[in-house]
Design an enzyme around this catalytic site. Structure first.
Site, short mmCIF file in Angstrom:
data_model
loop_
_atom_site.label_atom_id
_atom_site.label_comp_id
_atom_site.label_asym_id
_atom_site.label_seq_id
_atom_site.Cartn_x
_atom_site.Cartn_y
_atom_site.Cartn_z
N LYS A 159 43.46 29.40 37.88
CA LYS A 159 44.28 30.21 36.87
C LYS A 159 46.24 31.04 37.26
CE LYS A 159 44.05 34.80 34.46
NZ LYS A 159 42.34 36.05 34.77
N SER B 242 41.28 37.31 30.44
CA SER B 242 42.33 36.71 30.13
C SER B 242 41.64 35.84 31.48
CB SER B 242 43.53 37.48 31.21
OG SER B 242 43.41 37.25 32.42
N SER C 155 38.70 40.06 33.48
CA SER C 155 38.81 38.86 32.63
C SER C 155 38.05 37.90 33.39
CB SER C 155 40.97 38.74 33.25
OG SER C 155 40.97 39.61 32.11
#
Lengths: 605, 445
Positions: A183, A258, A282
């Site tokens: 990420k 996210s 997330s």
């Protein structure tokens, strides 16, 4: 026609999910319908079980077990072919029965990491070949999914280096040759790390996050950086400053957020596994939306060093993968004390994968004696029926494995969301103060210092980030601190207490991950509050700092192939081992679902 | 730098130092304290917040005892301490392109010290003038040096001082509006800045302009010897303090505090009281207790049984002069306390004369070695044998018959001449007491 279709008429349970029963079921709908609606086997004793109370609660007063076994609608020949309990047999029966003719029957989720490791160590494939395979699949699918912000130019080099080591019979780590995506709010010294924000566009950190460094040391090949909501603030990945990622199961839908880029990348098999971060859900919510396994470890289990802080007291680094076993392997690599993170735990790191039994070694009732509590507040109003029925099926499946499942009430549960949306923005307002245009990242022109600050931040941050900075600044301001920040901290303490009590009585708590499956891109774009409400079932776990595992438990209606739904399993602090063990058994015994046919998945790796 | 993803880690040493300082200041030590974030935007603050301690500092309360210099009237004062807390330093702004801050064209940021831990000591508003404030600061410097937690050097910025000044008419309970002064890099600058600021505020009061005293930060300008406005604090700044989530609570045990207390050195005030009780005058006490190395040296000499006053005189006299002329410090010279004790005792028992002692001191300071060795190597030991001295005197008298005659004729002042001759003959090594006695006997015989 299929004889068991009559079930829909005779079982009131089904009334709870009218939207699911199609008039003319296509094979895939049918499959779903049956796996989710098959009643428990009447021979099984449920005691004062979740199922009984569930049926009672929705008005069905005469559960199956009280009825004549002969009325069981499942043909008896389908109850025979399993080493497991009757219900598994039944479920399997449904699955097999409903499988469309000629469909490629996907095996139970297998460990990609083990597969790759086998290939590499036994020289069936070189690390370069494996990386090439993934890269070509990545490039093929990326135009549709858009999960990557940056694809590594050095992945093949890294793989070649591994092959060289293997050729020299040098020691290689447990992740040798495993292509992993990271990420983009995790720092990587050799790839840009933007946090999905314009304010860090093109920024290259001088160091690796501890979790990333450990992956490299274990031999992982880093494929690239995945998309996210700016600095992790969002639940759809639409909040990225750079691109919108699509859900591989239905490209018109969001992958969640996210960590949406990481979840989509794993679901689309663009990488073997991916790192994510979880501040309020997330990792878990995108895992649920994309049908992959997501692990949010206990706060402090994995070092946060190198994670661009959103809310420091809630942020956790975890992982997304296609099987529980893979998340277990990754956690063992990433976890542990780090001198650079004062909040990292000194606790020893077990080899989590070692306690994950192969299925043939598990008893027929592997959950015997275990207590599962399903959080009452997460299965009430406002939760999509399709999601609810899948969660209930999952609970039934857990009961069939020998556990007792009861409903547990956490009285303060509903207070978590507002507390989270005070505390997280408060910390964010502070953590994001360093992005001022002075030392790194984007800088706008200004006549003097203050206007330079203002312009840089005004142009560099996106709408949602600004909204949270403003909310957080407000909550910490003199005169409001007591009413907002302090109050929310008190709520946080209560939520921790509630969890503690519930986990004293239960081994694991269950809940859905989100009230719905993946929603349409743009659906909530102008509805920040609607977006926040979607975090209801996940934020409390962060407030309490507990570990949670999300395991796919079925498909609900939507898109061409159905939409995945995950089951959230919450455990006591630092009991990831237990969660992973139980999650693995749950995953491996769940009725088979074809997890690998999203629209972009037509080419196989 | 406040890089994305970077995290703070508490330096263990600063906790130890904070507890030591707290013990030295007679403070209450908090066994549990925590860190908070103080938030504001400024280029010297890379993260946009400073990690500090807000509501639970590591030390609370306490006091400092000060003996004012004798030349300023002397006296003993006790100044209250409000708190001691740990925090991180900010960067340093270097204002360039002009002379002084007011004329600078641009500023540069030096982040080398950003994030370095520091201890902030907040005092009660107990000082009544610049001198008291400067003496308080000097005592604080002495304490940190005694404790070995800082070199306390103001030029290097190891010790920095912001002062707050307010005035109020006699009889008024409420303090006046306080004004903060920064940028003083010596105690005397501090004293002058405060005196200037006090007179500025008093003048405003006397002219009826007390409303012009506003809460602000003023800058001490060394060149013009005055304070100028740097920035005004319009209303109270809202620092939006909240608990630092990146650092766990600081938790220490009573046993740890006790162990530090046990190892605490004798602090300046205790030392001064002890020297005073041993009979030294305050002026000497202040000189000797000022520097912990000097005081430690003195104590070590005393431990060897040397006389306090003689030792004090050696240290404040010849040794101090040597250190000054050679620009060195007592911890860097080769002379050991044992050697000084030896020197003092050899003079006392007459082995060498005081004059010889002074002569060989520079060598002992430079090269070390024992007094006896140096004396013997140079043949400097005192001649005290009466027979030997008598022989020398006889020789002197016989080679100066004219003077002997004059002396015996009543010119007794000539005794000095004979002493000089004997000294000359022995290279000054003769024991003066023995010599005088024999000389007198011989002259009058």
């Amino acid at each position: 026609m299929f004889p068991h279709l009559r079930l829909s008429g005779s079982l009131p349970c089904l009334a709870a999910m009218p939207s699911i029963a199609p008039a003319m079921p296509t094979p895939s709908h049918l499959r779903f319908f049956l796996t989710s609606a098959c009643p428990p086997h009447p021979f099984l004793s449920f005691g004062k079980s979740f199922f009984v109370r569930y049926c009672t609660r929705i008005g069905y007063t005469k559960p199956y077990q009280d009825q004549d076994p002969k009325q069981c609608p499942i043909p008896s020949k389908m109850q025979m072919e399993s080493s497991f309990g009757g219900i598994v047999c039944k479920s399997r029966g449904c699955q097999t029965l409903c499988q469309p003719p000629g469909a490629n029957v996907q095996q139970r989720p297998v460990s990609e990491i083990c597969r790759i490791r086998d290939d590499v160590l036994q020289r069936k494939k070189s690390a370069v070949q494996i990386t090439e395979d993934y890269l070509s699949r990545l490039h093929e699918t990326e135009p549709h999914v858009k999960s990557f912000l940056y694809v590594s130019e050095k992945a093949l080099e890294e793989a070649a280096e591994l092959d060289r080591k293997l050729g020299n019979n040098e020691e290689v780590g447990p992740l040798a040759g495993v292509p992993i995506a990271v990420k983009d709010n995790l720092c990587t010294h050799d790839m840009p790390s933007t946090g999905g924000s314009r304010i860090l566009e093109g920024y290259r950190p001088p160091y690796d996050a501890t979790a990333v460094r450990k992956l490299r040391e274990a031999g992982a090949v880093l494929l690239g950086k995945t998309n996210l909501d700016e600095f992790g603030m969002g639940s759809s990945t639409e909040g990225s400053a750079f691109q919108v990622t699509s859900n591989p199961w239905d490209l018109s839908r969001v992958p969640g957020g996210s960590s949406g880029g990481s979840a989509a990348a794993v679901a689309a098999r663009q990488c073997a596994a991916a790192l994510g971060t979880d501040t309020g859900g997330s990792i878990r919510q995108p895992a649920s939306f994309c049908g992959v396994v997501g692990l949010k470890p206990t706060y402090g289990r994995v070092s946060r060093f190198g994670l661009m802080a959103y809310a420091s007291s809630l942020d956790v680094i975890g992982c997304l993968a296609s099987s529980v076993l893979d998340t277990a392997i990754l956690l063992s690599v990433m976890a542990g004390e780090d001198k650079s993170d004062a909040t990292s735990s000194k606790k020893d790191v077990p080899t989590y994968a070692a306690s994950l039994l192969p299925l043939n070694l598990a008893s027929s009732k592997p959950f015997e004696g275990l207590k599962f509590g399903i959080i009452l507040e997460t299965i009430g109003e406002g939760v999509n029926d399709g999601v609810l029925s899948l969660i209930r099926d999952a609970a039934l499946h857990i009961e069939a494995l020998g556990a007792t499942v009861t409903e547990v009430s956490l009285p303060t549960f509903s207070k978590g969301l507002p507390a989270y949306y005070v505390l997280a923005p408060a910390e964010a307002s502070s953590n994001l103060a360093r992005y001022d245009g002075v030392r790194f990242g984007f800088r706008a022109d200004g006549d003097e210092l203050v206007s330079m600050y203002g312009q840089s931040r005004g142009q560099g941050f996106g709408l949602e980030v600004k909204r949270r900075i403003l909310m957080g600044t407000y909550a910490l301001s003199a005169g409001y601190y007591e009413a907002f920040y302090r109050r929310s901290q008190q709520v946080r303490t209560l939520i921790q207490k509630d969890f503690r009590t519930a986990l004293e009585e239960n081994d694991v708590l269950l809940s859905p991950v989100a009230p719905t499956a993946a929603f349409k891109i743009g659906e909530k774009a102008n509805d920040p509050l609607g977006m926040y409400v979607g975090d209801l079932m996940t934020v409390n776990v962060n407030l309490a700092g507990l570990p949670a595992l999300v395991v796919p438990c079925g498909l609900t209606e939507g898109g061409r192939h159905g939409l995945p739904v995950g089951l959230q399993m919450i455990g006591n602090a630092f009991e990831e081992g237990k969660l992973l063990r139980l999650g693995h058994l749950f995953e491996q015994t769940l009725p088979k679902i074809n997890w690998t046919i999203p629209s972009v998945m037509d080419t196989k790796i | 730098m406040g890089l994305p993803g970077a995290l703070p880690v508490l330096n263990e040493k600063v906790v130890e130092y904070a507890v030591k300082l707290g013990l030295g200041l007679h403070s209450d030590i908090s066994l549990r304290s925590k860190f908070d974030r103080k938030q504001y935007f400024y280029p010297d603050l890379p993260k946009g917040y400073q990690i500090s301690q807000f509501d639970i500092p590591i030390c609370r309360g306490g006091y400092v005892e000060v003996d004012l210099p004798v030349e300023f009237g002397g006296g003993h004062r006790r100044f209250g301490i409000t708190r001691v807390h740990m925090e991180e330093d900010a960067g340093k702004l270097v204002h360039a392109g002009g002379d002084g801050l007011s004329g600078s064209l641009y500023s540069q940021v030096d982040l080398n010290r950003a994030g370095v831990p520091l201890l902030e000591v907040v005092s009660e508003p107990d000082m009544r003038n610049g001198l008291e404030a400067a003496e308080y600061a000097a005592e604080l410097q002495r304490i940190v040096r005694y404790l070995g937690i800082s070199n306390g050097n103001m030029q290097e910025g190891s010790l920095r001082c912001d002062v707050n000044v307010s005035v109020r008419p006699k009889g008024q309970d409420k303090f006046g509006t306080k004004v903060e002064i920064k940028n003083m890099n010596s105690f005397s600058a501090m004293q002058r800045a405060i005196e200037y600021e006090v007179s500025r505020q008093v003048c405003l009061h006397e002219e009826g302009f007390e409303s012009k005293i506003v809460q602000e930060t003023r800058l001490w300008e060394e060149g013009s010897q005055r304070t100028i406005t740097m920035r005004s604090k319009e209303g109270l700044a809202d620092y939006r303090f909240f608990p630092e989530p990146d650092l766990p609570e600081v938790s220490i045990t009573q046993a740890y505090v006790d162990s530090l207390l046990e190892d605490l050195p004798e602090l300046p005030n205790t030392k001064r009281r002890r020297y005073e009780s041993l009979g030294l005058i305050m002026q000497d006490v202040l000189v000797l207790a000022n520097d912990s190395d000097v005081a430690a040296f003195l104590d070590a000499v005393l431990d060897k049984g040397a006389d306090l006053k003689l030792t004090a005189n050696w240290i404040m006299g010849d040794i101090a002069a040597y250190l000054k002329s050679e620009k060195t410090s007592i911890s860097d010279v080769k002379l050991t306390p044992a050697t000084l004790a030896e020197l003092i005792s050899l003079i006392k028992d007459g082995t060498i004369s005081g004059k010889i002692g002074k002569e060989i001191l520079p060598e002992l300071l430079r090269k070390g070695g024992s007094v006896k060795e140096v004396v013997e190597a140079k043949g400097l030991s005192q001649i005290s044998d009466p027979a030997l001295i008598e022989g020398i005197i006889k020789q002197v008298l016989s080679s100066n018959p004219k003077q002997v005659e004059q002396y015996r004729g009543g010119k007794t002042k000539l005794q000095g001449f004979f002493v000089g001759q004997v000294m000359k003959a022995t290279g000054g090594r003769v024991n003066p007491t023995v010599m005088n006695e024999i000389l007198l006997r011989k002259l009058t015989a």
